[in-house]
Design a protein around this motif. Structure first.
Motif, PDB file in Angstrom:
ATOM      1  N   LEU A 339     106.757  62.354  77.325  1.00 52.42           N
ATOM      2  CA  LEU A 339     106.129  63.158  76.280  1.00 52.42           C
ATOM      3  C   LEU A 339     106.019  62.389  74.972  1.00 52.42           C
ATOM      4  O   LEU A 339     104.950  62.342  74.349  1.00 52.42           O
ATOM      5  CB  LEU A 339     106.918  64.453  76.077  1.00 52.42           C
ATOM      6  N   ASP A 340     107.106  61.760  74.555  1.00 55.79           N
ATOM      7  CA  ASP A 340     107.062  61.014  73.300  1.00 55.79           C
ATOM      8  C   ASP A 340     106.072  59.848  73.374  1.00 55.79           C
ATOM      9  O   ASP A 340     105.353  59.569  72.412  1.00 55.79           O
ATOM     10  CB  ASP A 340     108.454  60.482  72.953  1.00 55.79           C
ATOM     11  N   LEU A 341     106.027  59.185  74.533  1.00 59.31           N
ATOM     12  CA  LEU A 341     105.103  58.064  74.656  1.00 59.31           C
ATOM     13  C   LEU A 341     103.658  58.535  74.601  1.00 59.31           C
ATOM     14  O   LEU A 341     102.795  57.868  74.024  1.00 59.31           O
ATOM     15  CB  LEU A 341     105.370  57.302  75.948  1.00 59.31           C
ATOM     16  N   PHE A 342     103.387  59.685  75.209  1.00 57.36           N
ATOM     17  CA  PHE A 342     102.035  60.230  75.117  1.00 57.36           C
ATOM     18  C   PHE A 342     101.696  60.571  73.668  1.00 57.36           C
ATOM     19  O   PHE A 342     100.588  60.306  73.189  1.00 57.36           O
ATOM     20  CB  PHE A 342     101.890  61.478  75.994  1.00 57.36           C
ATOM     21  N   LEU A 343     102.649  61.158  72.958  1.00 60.70           N
ATOM     22  CA  LEU A 343     102.382  61.532  71.570  1.00 60.70           C
ATOM     23  C   LEU A 343     102.193  60.300  70.688  1.00 60.70           C
ATOM     24  O   LEU A 343     101.383  60.303  69.747  1.00 60.70           O
ATOM     25  CB  LEU A 343     103.518  62.401  71.035  1.00 60.70           C
ATOM     26  N   TYR A 344     102.940  59.240  70.973  1.00 57.14           N
ATOM     27  CA  TYR A 344     102.769  57.999  70.223  1.00 57.14           C
ATOM     28  C   TYR A 344     101.429  57.332  70.543  1.00 57.14           C
ATOM     29  O   TYR A 344     100.749  56.804  69.650  1.00 57.14           O
ATOM     30  CB  TYR A 344     103.890  57.010  70.570  1.00 57.14           C
ATOM     31  N   ASN A 345     101.036  57.354  71.822  1.00 56.50           N
ATOM     32  CA  ASN A 345      99.896  56.568  72.286  1.00 56.50           C
ATOM     33  C   ASN A 345      98.579  57.325  72.286  1.00 56.50           C
ATOM     34  O   ASN A 345      97.534  56.748  72.593  1.00 56.50           O
ATOM     35  CB  ASN A 345     100.153  56.051  73.707  1.00 56.50           C
ATOM     36  N   LEU A 352      98.000  70.369  73.108  1.00 53.10           N
ATOM     37  CA  LEU A 352      99.118  70.028  73.973  1.00 53.10           C
ATOM     38  C   LEU A 352      99.675  71.305  74.594  1.00 53.10           C
ATOM     39  O   LEU A 352     100.004  72.256  73.881  1.00 53.10           O
ATOM     40  CB  LEU A 352     100.220  69.313  73.183  1.00 53.10           C
ATOM     41  N   THR A 353      99.793  71.317  75.938  1.00 56.71           N
ATOM     42  CA  THR A 353     100.366  72.462  76.643  1.00 56.71           C
ATOM     43  C   THR A 353     101.455  71.968  77.576  1.00 56.71           C
ATOM     44  O   THR A 353     101.225  71.072  78.394  1.00 56.71           O
ATOM     45  CB  THR A 353      99.282  73.204  77.462  1.00 56.71           C
ATOM     46  N   LEU A 371      99.194  63.641  64.306  1.00 61.90           N
ATOM     47  CA  LEU A 371      98.616  64.176  63.075  1.00 61.90           C
ATOM     48  C   LEU A 371      97.425  65.071  63.354  1.00 61.90           C
ATOM     49  O   LEU A 371      97.145  65.995  62.601  1.00 61.90           O
ATOM     50  CB  LEU A 371      98.204  63.008  62.171  1.00 61.90           C
ATOM     51  N   ASN A 372      96.690  64.815  64.450  1.00 63.15           N
ATOM     52  CA  ASN A 372      95.485  65.585  64.746  1.00 63.15           C
ATOM     53  C   ASN A 372      95.741  66.802  65.621  1.00 63.15           C
ATOM     54  O   ASN A 372      94.807  67.515  65.981  1.00 63.15           O
ATOM     55  CB  ASN A 372      94.453  64.685  65.445  1.00 63.15           C
ATOM     56  N   LEU A 373      96.996  67.048  65.992  1.00 67.63           N
ATOM     57  CA  LEU A 373      97.300  68.139  66.894  1.00 67.63           C
ATOM     58  C   LEU A 373      96.960  69.485  66.249  1.00 67.63           C
ATOM     59  O   LEU A 373      97.448  69.838  65.190  1.00 67.63           O
ATOM     60  CB  LEU A 373      98.782  68.101  67.268  1.00 67.63           C
ATOM     61  N   LYS A 374      96.076  70.243  66.906  1.00 72.71           N
ATOM     62  CA  LYS A 374      95.618  71.526  66.373  1.00 72.71           C
ATOM     63  C   LYS A 374      96.191  72.716  67.138  1.00 72.71           C
ATOM     64  O   LYS A 374      96.238  73.822  66.604  1.00 72.71           O
ATOM     65  CB  LYS A 374      94.089  71.592  66.416  1.00 72.71           C
ATOM     66  N   PHE A 375      96.596  72.497  68.392  1.00 69.12           N
ATOM     67  CA  PHE A 375      97.106  73.607  69.194  1.00 69.12           C
ATOM     68  C   PHE A 375      98.247  73.095  70.067  1.00 69.12           C
ATOM     69  O   PHE A 375      98.145  72.018  70.661  1.00 69.12           O
ATOM     70  CB  PHE A 375      96.004  74.190  70.078  1.00 69.12           C
ATOM     71  N   MET A 376      99.339  73.865  70.133  1.00 73.63           N
ATOM     72  CA  MET A 376     100.471  73.478  70.959  1.00 73.63           C
ATOM     73  C   MET A 376     101.066  74.735  71.587  1.00 73.63           C
ATOM     74  O   MET A 376     101.320  75.726  70.905  1.00 73.63           O
ATOM     75  CB  MET A 376     101.525  72.759  70.116  1.00 73.63           C
TER      76      MET A 376
END
Length: 387
Positions: A339-345, A352-353, A371-376
């Motif tokens: 998860l962290d690697l996906f968020l970094y890369n 994100l679901t 920074l661009n995450l609009k929905f989680m």
């Protein structure tokens, strides 16, 4: 005075559209409705030929589920004759004098059940059916072809293309087939865009190229054991125009190496055993670097699927990824955390679901967010929670 038959007053083209969802046996039975309907079925551009329509529903069976052999032979004889007569009788036109003109079919679907030795009157079943399929392909040149087999029928597109005209084939669906010959080259299937394999044994090796392919589904398939060689590279699929990929990997599934530079949507589900070497799943993740929408299900922790070779590449940058769904995945790990690697890369990730995933104990919703995450949406449990 009988009420007017308004249905029969419709033009043939509309009646044929109404009849197109029917199975071939039901289609032929419409000839008994009236003289008006005698030849309507001949112009239907979708044929669904299903051997199960000839099986007796109330046939007795022993405690092991085996049916009387003579009854099976009788059913096969009826089906065999029906299939032959259908090929001779179905055409576009209003009379039997127009047999030479058969327009291409929109879709041809074949469902075969039984055993290879079920028909003693003809050639072995698999050879007999392949001859019949080629007859259909030569006569109708369908845009969509679906073959569902309950026994080991081999389908080789390259050989089919040498014998029959596949130039119109746009969609191919195979279920329960021993498949060989790749997707057919550009000269065999120049318009093939949509391919689905379900519960098939894949029998080709090396590099498979499909320049026109846009959608590929591989559902619980495996490599034939007679094509595996010790140390041989896994099959490589080159599909430069592919935009949609769906994989469902079961216990015995093998993963191809995919080269898909135009891929937009990918859905990968793994139900493989914990005791299977799953390093190829990590390589698959690395090959999906250009995807826009990604769904992963059933993946182990990254530490468990990442090859132990220290020189192996890390996950790439997913610059195009905007939507990520992780379902029933293990997102824990002391060194590598998926998860962290996906968020970094994935710097452009917007949605994100997480569903039924195992999260690290220290992970929080606010940690390392894009920074661009609009929905989680998160519906998961922590590492020490009980499922």
């Amino acid at each position: 005075m009988a009420p007017p038959d308004r249905l029969s007053e419709l033009p043939d083209c509309l009646l044929q559209t109404i009849l197109s969802p029917l199975g071939a046996r039901q289609l032929v039975q419409t000839t008994a409705l009236s003289r008006r309907w005698r030849h309507v079925w001949r112009g239907v551009l979708r044929l669904d030929i299903d051997q199960r329509e000839f099986q007796a529903a109330d046939a007795p069976a022993d405690r092991h589920g085996r049916r009387d052999k003579s009854l099976e032979l009788e059913e096969w004889a009826r089906f065999d004759d029906f299939a032959d007569n259908l090929l001779l009788s179905h055409h576009h036109g209003g009379s039997d004098d127009n047999d030479e003109f058969s327009p291409p079919l929109d879709a041809l679907r074949l469902h075969v059940v039984g055993k290879r030795d079920a028909s003693r009157r003809r050639l072995p079943l698999y050879a007999r059916w392949l001859d019949w399929i080629h007859g259909c392909l030569d006569r109708y040149r369908p845009a969509a072809l679906e073959i569902h087999s309950d026994f080991d029928m081999t389908v080789d597109l390259r050989l089919m293309g040498l014998r029959s005209d596949l130039s119109r084939l746009n969609t191919l669906r195979l279920r329960g087939i021993l498949h060989a010959g790749g997707f057919g080259d550009d000269s065999v299937c120049p318009r093939l865009e949509h391919v689905e394999f379900t519960s098939c044994a894949i029998g080709f090796e090396g590099v498979v190229t499909a320049r026109t392919l846009k959608k590929l589904v591989i559902d619980r398939c495996w490599r034939r054991t007679d094509t595996k060689e010790e140390g041989a590279p896994r099959p490589r699929a080159q599909a430069p125009a592919l935009t949609s990929l769906r994989l469902v990997m079961s216990y015995q599934s093998d993963i191809w190496v995919f080269q898909t530079p135009s891929l937009v949507d990918a859905s990968i589900r793994s139900t493989r055993s914990l005791f299977v070497n799953r390093d190829d799943e990590y390589e698959l993740l690395c090959n999906l670097y250009n995807v826009t929408r990604l769904e992963l299900s059933g993946f182990l922790a990254l530490d468990k699927i990442r090859p132990k070779n220290a020189a192996h590449q890390d996950l790439p940058k997913y610059h195009n990824l905007t939507t990520l769904l992780l379902d029933d995945c293990d997102l824990t790990g002391e060194v590598y955390n998926m998860l962290d690697l996906f968020l970094y890369n994935a710097s452009n990730l917007e949605k994100l679901t997480l569903q039924n995933c195992k999260l690290p104990q220290e992970w929080s919703k606010s940690k390392k967010m894009c920074l661009n995450l609009k929905f989680m949406e998160i519906n998961c449990h922590k590492n020490d929670d009980v499922r």
